[in-house]
Design a protein around this motif. Structure first.
Motif, PDB file in Angstrom:
ATOM      1  N   ILE A 172      40.943  41.864  58.768  1.00  0.00           N
ATOM      2  CA  ILE A 172      40.331  42.511  59.677  1.00  0.00           C
ATOM      3  C   ILE A 172      39.093  43.025  59.583  1.00  0.00           C
ATOM      4  CG2 ILE A 172      40.686  44.636  61.268  1.00  0.00           C
ATOM      5  CD1 ILE A 172      43.609  43.847  61.247  1.00  0.00           C
ATOM      6  N   LEU A 173      39.030  43.871  58.160  1.00  0.00           N
ATOM      7  CA  LEU A 173      37.854  44.387  57.734  1.00  0.00           C
ATOM      8  C   LEU A 173      36.939  43.547  56.972  1.00  0.00           C
ATOM      9  CD1 LEU A 173      39.422  47.741  56.893  1.00  0.00           C
ATOM     10  CD2 LEU A 173      38.189  47.166  59.029  1.00  0.00           C
ATOM     11  N   PRO A 174      35.418  43.943  57.096  1.00  0.00           N
ATOM     12  CA  PRO A 174      34.479  43.162  56.300  1.00  0.00           C
ATOM     13  C   PRO A 174      34.539  43.553  54.789  1.00  0.00           C
ATOM     14  CG  PRO A 174      33.531  44.884  57.563  1.00  0.00           C
ATOM     15  CD  PRO A 174      34.895  44.791  57.980  1.00  0.00           C
ATOM     16  N   THR A 175      34.803  42.489  53.831  1.00  0.00           N
ATOM     17  CA  THR A 175      34.661  42.955  52.461  1.00  0.00           C
ATOM     18  C   THR A 175      33.767  42.006  51.613  1.00  0.00           C
ATOM     19  OG1 THR A 175      36.335  41.240  52.064  1.00  0.00           O
ATOM     20  CG2 THR A 175      37.188  43.511  52.653  1.00  0.00           C
ATOM     21  N   THR A 176      33.544  42.403  50.549  1.00  0.00           N
ATOM     22  CA  THR A 176      32.943  41.549  49.423  1.00  0.00           C
ATOM     23  C   THR A 176      33.757  41.269  48.253  1.00  0.00           C
ATOM     24  OG1 THR A 176      32.145  43.584  48.074  1.00  0.00           O
ATOM     25  CG2 THR A 176      30.856  42.939  50.055  1.00  0.00           C
ATOM     26  N   SER A 177      33.313  40.260  47.367  1.00  0.00           N
ATOM     27  CA  SER A 177      33.952  39.809  46.395  1.00  0.00           C
ATOM     28  C   SER A 177      34.506  40.892  45.358  1.00  0.00           C
ATOM     29  CB  SER A 177      33.154  38.865  45.696  1.00  0.00           C
ATOM     30  OG  SER A 177      32.014  39.259  45.010  1.00  0.00           O
ATOM     31  N   ASP A 178      33.617  42.127  45.079  1.00  0.00           N
ATOM     32  CA  ASP A 178      33.854  43.013  44.276  1.00  0.00           C
ATOM     33  C   ASP A 178      34.914  43.978  45.058  1.00  0.00           C
ATOM     34  OD1 ASP A 178      31.814  42.526  42.689  1.00  0.00           O
ATOM     35  OD2 ASP A 178      29.957  43.739  43.848  1.00  0.00           O
ATOM     36  N   ILE A 179      34.787  44.383  46.322  1.00  0.00           N
ATOM     37  CA  ILE A 179      35.800  45.175  46.968  1.00  0.00           C
ATOM     38  C   ILE A 179      37.213  44.195  46.783  1.00  0.00           C
ATOM     39  CG2 ILE A 179      36.885  45.962  49.306  1.00  0.00           C
ATOM     40  CD1 ILE A 179      33.652  46.261  49.884  1.00  0.00           C
ATOM     41  N   ASP A 180      37.184  42.962  47.049  1.00  0.00           N
ATOM     42  CA  ASP A 180      38.630  42.281  46.907  1.00  0.00           C
ATOM     43  C   ASP A 180      39.157  42.147  45.784  1.00  0.00           C
ATOM     44  OD1 ASP A 180      38.161  41.374  49.674  1.00  0.00           O
ATOM     45  OD2 ASP A 180      37.587  39.507  49.127  1.00  0.00           O
ATOM     46  N   THR A 181      38.145  42.259  44.538  1.00  0.00           N
ATOM     47  CA  THR A 181      38.943  42.021  43.082  1.00  0.00           C
ATOM     48  C   THR A 181      39.420  43.365  43.017  1.00  0.00           C
ATOM     49  OG1 THR A 181      36.767  40.617  42.741  1.00  0.00           O
ATOM     50  CG2 THR A 181      38.187  41.748  40.873  1.00  0.00           C
ATOM     51  N   ILE A 182      38.781  44.453  43.198  1.00  0.00           N
ATOM     52  CA  ILE A 182      39.256  45.842  42.990  1.00  0.00           C
ATOM     53  C   ILE A 182      40.461  46.058  43.930  1.00  0.00           C
ATOM     54  CG2 ILE A 182      38.794  48.344  43.371  1.00  0.00           C
ATOM     55  CD1 ILE A 182      35.895  47.809  43.029  1.00  0.00           C
ATOM     56  N   PHE A 183      40.666  45.493  45.068  1.00  0.00           N
ATOM     57  CA  PHE A 183      42.067  45.607  45.807  1.00  0.00           C
ATOM     58  C   PHE A 183      43.102  44.861  45.064  1.00  0.00           C
ATOM     59  CE2 PHE A 183      40.157  47.322  49.788  1.00  0.00           C
ATOM     60  CZ  PHE A 183      41.285  48.067  50.296  1.00  0.00           C
ATOM     61  N   THR A 184      42.811  43.724  44.502  1.00  0.00           N
ATOM     62  CA  THR A 184      43.942  43.024  43.931  1.00  0.00           C
ATOM     63  C   THR A 184      44.281  43.674  42.567  1.00  0.00           C
ATOM     64  OG1 THR A 184      41.989  41.764  42.386  1.00  0.00           O
ATOM     65  CG2 THR A 184      43.005  40.652  44.428  1.00  0.00           C
ATOM     66  N   LEU A 185      43.444  44.538  42.027  1.00  0.00           N
ATOM     67  CA  LEU A 185      43.604  45.433  40.837  1.00  0.00           C
ATOM     68  C   LEU A 185      44.701  46.635  41.061  1.00  0.00           C
ATOM     69  CD1 LEU A 185      40.364  45.380  38.783  1.00  0.00           C
ATOM     70  CD2 LEU A 185      42.372  44.000  38.281  1.00  0.00           C
ATOM     71  N   ILE A 186      44.639  47.120  42.391  1.00  0.00           N
ATOM     72  CA  ILE A 186      45.405  48.128  42.754  1.00  0.00           C
ATOM     73  C   ILE A 186      46.496  47.790  43.392  1.00  0.00           C
ATOM     74  CG2 ILE A 186      43.321  49.870  42.691  1.00  0.00           C
ATOM     75  CD1 ILE A 186      43.147  49.626  45.652  1.00  0.00           C
ATOM     76  N   THR A 187      46.499  46.692  44.073  1.00  0.00           N
ATOM     77  CA  THR A 187      47.620  46.131  44.789  1.00  0.00           C
ATOM     78  C   THR A 187      49.139  46.297  43.993  1.00  0.00           C
ATOM     79  OG1 THR A 187      46.324  44.933  46.371  1.00  0.00           O
ATOM     80  CG2 THR A 187      48.829  44.007  45.791  1.00  0.00           C
ATOM     81  N   PRO A 188      49.038  45.771  42.837  1.00  0.00           N
ATOM     82  CA  PRO A 188      50.506  45.935  42.123  1.00  0.00           C
ATOM     83  C   PRO A 188      50.889  47.229  41.910  1.00  0.00           C
ATOM     84  CG  PRO A 188      48.586  45.214  40.619  1.00  0.00           C
ATOM     85  CD  PRO A 188      48.259  44.933  42.009  1.00  0.00           C
ATOM     86  N   TYR A 189      49.923  48.165  41.569  1.00  0.00           N
ATOM     87  CA  TYR A 189      50.289  49.626  41.528  1.00  0.00           C
ATOM     88  C   TYR A 189      50.862  50.189  42.762  1.00  0.00           C
ATOM     89  CZ  TYR A 189      47.881  49.565  37.125  1.00  0.00           C
ATOM     90  OH  TYR A 189      47.374  48.957  35.843  1.00  0.00           O
ATOM     91  N   ILE A 190      50.460  49.802  43.864  1.00  0.00           N
ATOM     92  CA  ILE A 190      50.866  50.145  45.120  1.00  0.00           C
ATOM     93  C   ILE A 190      52.292  49.577  45.382  1.00  0.00           C
ATOM     94  CG2 ILE A 190      50.432  49.994  47.780  1.00  0.00           C
ATOM     95  CD1 ILE A 190      47.391  50.009  47.241  1.00  0.00           C
ATOM     96  N   MET A 191      52.524  48.458  45.394  1.00  0.00           N
ATOM     97  CA  MET A 191      53.786  47.975  45.423  1.00  0.00           C
ATOM     98  C   MET A 191      54.905  48.631  44.349  1.00  0.00           C
ATOM     99  SD  MET A 191      52.609  44.025  45.406  1.00  0.00           S
ATOM    100  CE  MET A 191      51.866  43.128  47.028  1.00  0.00           C
ATOM    101  N   TYR A 192      54.507  48.871  43.224  1.00  0.00           N
ATOM    102  CA  TYR A 192      55.244  49.250  42.119  1.00  0.00           C
ATOM    103  C   TYR A 192      55.898  50.610  42.615  1.00  0.00           C
ATOM    104  CZ  TYR A 192      57.610  50.287  37.509  1.00  0.00           C
ATOM    105  OH  TYR A 192      58.204  50.838  36.898  1.00  0.00           O
ATOM    106  N   ILE A 193      54.835  51.390  42.859  1.00  0.00           N
ATOM    107  CA  ILE A 193      54.943  52.895  43.207  1.00  0.00           C
ATOM    108  C   ILE A 193      55.808  53.346  44.413  1.00  0.00           C
ATOM    109  CG2 ILE A 193      53.602  55.142  43.520  1.00  0.00           C
ATOM    110  CD1 ILE A 193      51.605  54.219  41.761  1.00  0.00           C
ATOM    111  N   VAL A 194      55.509  52.515  45.301  1.00  0.00           N
ATOM    112  CA  VAL A 194      56.188  52.631  46.712  1.00  0.00           C
ATOM    113  C   VAL A 194      57.420  52.305  46.659  1.00  0.00           C
ATOM    114  CG1 VAL A 194      56.452  51.679  49.103  1.00  0.00           C
ATOM    115  CG2 VAL A 194      54.232  52.217  48.212  1.00  0.00           C
ATOM    116  N   ALA A 195      57.892  51.202  45.772  1.00  0.00           N
ATOM    117  CA  ALA A 195      59.127  50.698  45.658  1.00  0.00           C
ATOM    118  C   ALA A 195      60.073  51.725  44.788  1.00  0.00           C
ATOM    119  CB  ALA A 195      59.350  49.223  44.972  1.00  0.00           C
ATOM    120  N   GLU A 196      59.522  52.149  43.908  1.00  0.00           N
ATOM    121  CA  GLU A 196      60.122  53.060  42.707  1.00  0.00           C
ATOM    122  C   GLU A 196      60.176  54.371  43.526  1.00  0.00           C
ATOM    123  OE1 GLU A 196      61.469  52.612  39.766  1.00  0.00           O
ATOM    124  OE2 GLU A 196      61.200  50.594  39.788  1.00  0.00           O
ATOM    125  N   HIS A 197      59.449  54.855  44.583  1.00  0.00           N
ATOM    126  CA  HIS A 197      59.537  55.831  45.016  1.00  0.00           C
ATOM    127  C   HIS A 197      60.855  56.160  46.057  1.00  0.00           C
ATOM    128  CE1 HIS A 197      58.286  59.841  47.485  1.00  0.00           C
ATOM    129  NE2 HIS A 197      58.549  58.861  48.380  1.00  0.00           N
TER     130      HIS A 197
END
Length: 535
Positions: free
Chosen positions: A208-233
């Motif tokens: 939906i939102l416009p991104t760049t390769s830098d933004i996408d790469t950073i998002f992939t780096l924080i994605t596993p932490y979001i998944m892990y922290i939400v599930a463990e919470h």
């Protein structure tokens, strides 16, 4: 203060990389070499004792390592080999925990069955990084490697759940089997569901939102932490959340990532994961003095004996389970027998031997609390940690060094492969060129007649198709491994000479640097097609 931490970090990173390069020089897989090196370094006088907070290992290191492994796992292979993968990831983990629980409770004075289950859960998951780093340069069938990688994605989750239930039983003094089984399925299913929800939400944001390769790469780096922290919470399995989300996002990556993002992310991720793994394995070795300081000489001597016996039982249990799970179901079920037509004892043998313990086991042991709710010291905590460390050391170094030697004498071959990798690559390229030519003829026939450059592109595609068809004939008529190796070496030699020419052109004023860099990148991609993105 900050400068001191920065200098320590730079110094450790520099030292670790030197050790990795030294390990490559003497041809020892870096997890083995770094663990032994860390152990030797830790006994040098004046070296400070390193204490690793297990929560840091679980939170900082585990999510990205699992996510990267899930991202690079073939969903097709995972489904194709789901029976051996699930058997190893769940069945073997539970059987290993049971064996270690009753063996340790009958052998180590004061160890209860609940403590034995804790020890078994800690030592049941093999380390994926150690196995793959040792096997990736060896001749091993793709099926065997896919099973090991698939197992490593899930066995961390099942072992951590066993550890949680065992720890709860020790701390509360209560354990109800039916309740534990129900909670296990809830944690596993809901953890996977959390991973799916987060994955689809993030993919929706990307689209939906416009991104760049830098933004996408950073998002992939924080994605596993979001998944892990939400599930463990919500007290679900963070490991399964990361694994499930990583598999889904990898399968759909072409729908929300651009080509520049995929190229950039691959290199960023490979560097970060390599650095994390290197730090983890040297920290395993550096932990030893801190563990020994808490134990008496008699306890150390006894612990060594316990570790050898329990470690041997773990290895033997894996051999028994793997061979039984390989041969028994085909004997009982005709449908499985039809699928597994080419059973070979070499595969379960390698699957059994390639099971070194590593970071998850160490972090699980260090995560044992110091005291019970009553305020009393956690019973036998030092012994459990010491036994775990010795098992890690014995399996990582012993099996890790033994495996390459055994593989040299075992002629293990790919079974059930209908096409070689060379033929598959050629056929895919042929299909891609064919659709490109079809698109030109269908949508740009006027441009082909009107513009010579477009017509030139069509002629190039036609020539490429002819070359690929000829290549397929050569593969089918005289394909063998030596021919592929020879062609690969020739292609690399040609690229090497092309790089020399680019260097000479760079010293001239005839061409712009930006154009030369673009051609150099093209050569990099051509070489990557031959060698892959080597780590």
């Amino acid at each position: 203060m900050i400068e001191n931490y920065l200098l320590w970090g730079i110094g450790i990173a520099f030292g670790v990389m030197l050790l990795v390069m030294l390990g490559q020089r003497i041809r020892i897989a870096y997890p083995i070499f770094l663990t032994v090196a860390g152990l030797l370094i830790s006994f040098i006088p004046g070296i400070p004792t390193f204490q690793v907070d297990p929560s840091i290992v679980f939170l900082i290191f585990l999510p990205p390592i699992l996510f990267e492994a899930a991202w690079n796992t073939s969903w097709k292979d995972f489904l194709r080999f789901r029976r051996p993968i699930l058997g190893l990831a769940f069945g073997l983990v539970f059987l290993t925990s049971i064996v270690v629980a009753y063996l340790s409770s009958n052998m180590i004075p004061g160890i209860t069955v609940a403590m034995g289950f804790l020890l078994g859960g800690i030592n049941s998951p093999p380390d994926a990084v150690a196995a793959t780093s040792i096997l990736k340069h060896l001749k091993i069938p793709k099926r065997t490697l896919s099973i090991l990688e698939g197992e490593s994605l899930i066995n961390d989750a099942s072992s951590l759940i066993v550890m949680k239930f065992a720890l709860a039983a020790i701390l509360t003094g209560q354990f109800v089997m039916q309740e534990a089984i129900g909670n296990f399925f809830v944690m596993a299913i809901m953890g996977a569901l959390v991973g799916l929800i987060v994955a689809f939400l993030l993919m929706l944001i990307f689209r939906i939102l416009p991104t760049t390769s830098d933004i996408d790469t950073i998002f992939t780096l924080i994605t596993p932490y979001i998944m892990y922290i939400v599930a463990e919470h919500f007290h679900y399995s963070g490991v399964l959340a990361v694994v499930t989300g990583g598999l889904v996002m990898s399968y759909n990556s072409n729908r929300f990532q651009t080509h520049t993002t995929r190229i950039q992310a691959v290199n960023v991720w490979s560097t970060i994961i390599f650095l994390m793994n290197a730090f983890i394995f040297i920290l395993i070795g550096l932990q030893m003095p801190g563990i020994i300081d808490e134990m008496s000489p008699e306890a150390i001597k006894s612990g060594l004996g316990y570790a050898v016996i329990i470690g041997g039982a773990i290895v033997l249990t894996r051999f028994v389970w793997t061979f039984t799970w390989t041969y028994l179901p085909p004997l009982l079920f005709k449908s499985i027998r039809k699928k597994d037509k080419h059973l070979d004892w070499r595969e379960p043998f390698i699957l059994s031997l390639a099971a070194m313990r590593g970071v998850v086991s160490l972090a699980g042991a260090l995560a044992i609390p110091l005291a019970l709710p009553s305020g009393e010291a956690f019973p036998h905590r030092d012994m459990i940690i010491f036994v775990t460390f010795i098992i890690i050391l014995l399996t990582l170094v012993g099996q890790g060094l033994l495996l390459p030697i055994i593989l040299k004498y075992i002629d293990i071959k790919e079974v059930g492969a209908t096409m070689s990798e060379e033929e598959q690559e050629t056929r895919i390229l042929w299909k891609l060129k064919r659709i490109a030519l079809h698109t030109l003829d269908k949508n740009y026939s006027e441009e082909v007649q009107k513009y010579s450059l477009v017509n030139n592109r069509k002629m190039q595609l036609q020539a490429d198709l002819e070359l690929l068809e000829n290549r397929l004939k050569c593969i089918n008529n005289s394909f063998h491994g030596d021919a592929v190796k020879s062609v690969t070496e020739i292609r690399r030699e040609i690229i090497k000479e092309q790089r020399k020419l680019l260097s000479e052109l760079r010293r001239m004023d005839e061409f712009d640097d930006s154009v030369l860099r673009k051609q150099e990148l093209s050569l990099d991609l051509d070489e990557a097609k031959i060698t892959g993105f080597q780590h």
